[in-house]
Write an enzyme that holds these catalytic residues in place. Structure first.
Site, PDB file in Angstrom:
ATOM      1  N   GLU A 180      -9.583  -2.135   5.663  1.00  0.00           N
ATOM      2  CA  GLU A 180     -10.092  -1.801   6.988  1.00  0.00           C
ATOM      3  C   GLU A 180     -11.378  -2.582   7.279  1.00  0.00           C
ATOM      4  OE1 GLU A 180      -8.326  -0.077   8.932  1.00  0.00           O
ATOM      5  OE2 GLU A 180      -7.744   1.882   8.175  1.00  0.00           O
ATOM      6  N   ASP A 208       0.816  -1.215   0.000  1.00  0.00           N
ATOM      7  CA  ASP A 208       0.000   0.000   0.000  1.00  0.00           C
ATOM      8  C   ASP A 208       0.850   1.266   0.000  1.00  0.00           C
ATOM      9  OD1 ASP A 208       0.997  -0.372   2.551  1.00  0.00           O
ATOM     10  OD2 ASP A 208      -0.933  -0.748   3.478  1.00  0.00           O
ATOM     11  N   HIS A 238      -6.847  -4.829  10.479  1.00  0.00           N
ATOM     12  CA  HIS A 238      -6.676  -4.561   9.048  1.00  0.00           C
ATOM     13  C   HIS A 238      -5.392  -5.213   8.535  1.00  0.00           C
ATOM     14  CE1 HIS A 238      -4.302  -0.499   9.559  1.00  0.00           C
ATOM     15  NE2 HIS A 238      -3.505  -1.527   9.641  1.00  0.00           N
ATOM     16  N   ASN A 263      -6.873  -3.026  14.698  1.00  0.00           N
ATOM     17  CA  ASN A 263      -8.276  -3.337  14.381  1.00  0.00           C
ATOM     18  C   ASN A 263      -8.402  -4.522  13.418  1.00  0.00           C
ATOM     19  OD1 ASN A 263      -7.380  -2.277  11.971  1.00  0.00           O
ATOM     20  ND2 ASN A 263      -8.828  -0.565  11.900  1.00  0.00           N
TER      21      ASN A 263
HETATM   22  P1  PGA Z   1       2.537  -1.548  12.809  1.00  0.00           P
HETATM   23  O1  PGA Z   1       1.360  -1.442  11.773  1.00  0.00           O
HETATM   24  O2  PGA Z   1       3.484  -2.564  12.260  1.00  0.00           O
HETATM   25  O3  PGA Z   1       3.170  -0.187  12.860  1.00  0.00           O
HETATM   26  O4  PGA Z   1       1.950  -1.975  14.119  1.00  0.00           O
HETATM   27  C1  PGA Z   1       0.836  -2.615  11.253  1.00  0.00           C
HETATM   28  C2  PGA Z   1      -0.301  -2.309  10.323  1.00  0.00           C
HETATM   29  O5  PGA Z   1      -1.011  -1.315  10.559  1.00  0.00           O
HETATM   30  O6  PGA Z   1      -0.498  -3.050   9.356  1.00  0.00           O
END
Ligand code: PGA
Length: 241
Positions: free
Chosen positions: A143, A67, A138, A136
């Site tokens: 999302e 992404d 995702h 969450n």
């Molecule tokens: P993080 O983010 O590795 O900074 O915890 C993971 C994500 O949001 O996919």
């Protein structure tokens, strides 16, 4: 699903790097799907070290990132382009033409999404996809929602994700609210997926990933439908209850 519970983030990072090494040993011209965020940082450090020591050769490897934010200068310190070049690409011998990251600044974002899907297919599909997980649940920027997109698309970020990302930006209003992300189908088409997670904050998402039920309200739970997933997490993220 194979589950590897590591004592800490360092061990998780070593295990993740081993999975990539194995993929590259089996197929030197493999296609890697890569992730950003704090979770894979240690794994990338290990990959850079292995390259320096001469045990990894990225010269034939192709990469596709999950992404990128929309409407953020690629040169911005918070863009995923910057993240990937600073933490991995500038330190290994991957060819520039083999690196793919969605162009979040594209004037025609829908065409960009379609072209990204095509490029993955033309490269032969993703051999190994690396994923982190949002609190969450995702993955990429898919999302939680009533329905999820199959292919690469433009998406609005949820408030939880915007809040989680705010720590990297000076002003709240600078935090991007949209992104281009691979879709759930793009991710599920990878031949193998490794999911990395560390820390207490990821426990609920991992619980959903191991629950035996799928729900679009926790996108990572859909990975239970994939035949070749390896979860690599630390003890803090692993739900023992
Ligand atoms: P993080 O983010 O590795 O900074 O915890 C993971 C994500 O949001 O996919």
């Amino acid at each position: 699903m194979k589950v590897i519970v590591c004592k800490d983030k360092e061990q998780m990072s070593v295990e993740g790097a081993k999975q990539i090494q194995e993929c590259m040993n089996n197929k030197p011209d493999c296609v890697l799907g890569l992730a950003t965020g704090s979770t894979p940082l240690g794994m990338y450090e290990n990959l850079c070290r292995m390259y320096k020591e001469g045990t990894l050769d990225f010269s034939k490897v192709k990469t596709f990132n999950l992404d990128e934010y929309c409407d953020l200068d690629v040169a911005d310190k918070n863009s995923y382009h910057t993240f990937m070049f600073e933490n991995l690409f500038s330190k290994i011998n991957v060819s520039k033409e083999n690196i793919h990251i969605p162009d979040g600044e594209s004037k025609d974002a829908n065409k960009e999404c379609k072209d990204y899907e095509k490029a993955i297919v033309q490269a032969g599909g993703i051999d190994l996809q690396v994923l982190g997980i949002g609190r969450n649940g995702h993955i990429g920027f898919n999302e939680p929602d009533e329905s999820l997109f199959v292919e690469t698309h433009v998406t609005d970020l949820t408030q939880t994700t915007i809040d989680d990302n705010a720590r990297f930006f000076e002003k709240k209003q600078d935090v991007p609210t949209k992104a281009i992300t691979m879709g759930m189908g793009t991710i599920m088409n990878a031949r193998k997926i490794i999911v990395l997670a560390n820390g207490e904050g990821k426990k609920d998402a991992i619980r959903a990933l191991l629950s035996g039920k799928v729900t679009t309200n926790v996108p990572v739970s859909l990975l239970q439908l994939h035949p070749n997933v390896v979860l690599i997490c630390d003890e803090a993220a692993y739900p023992n209850d």
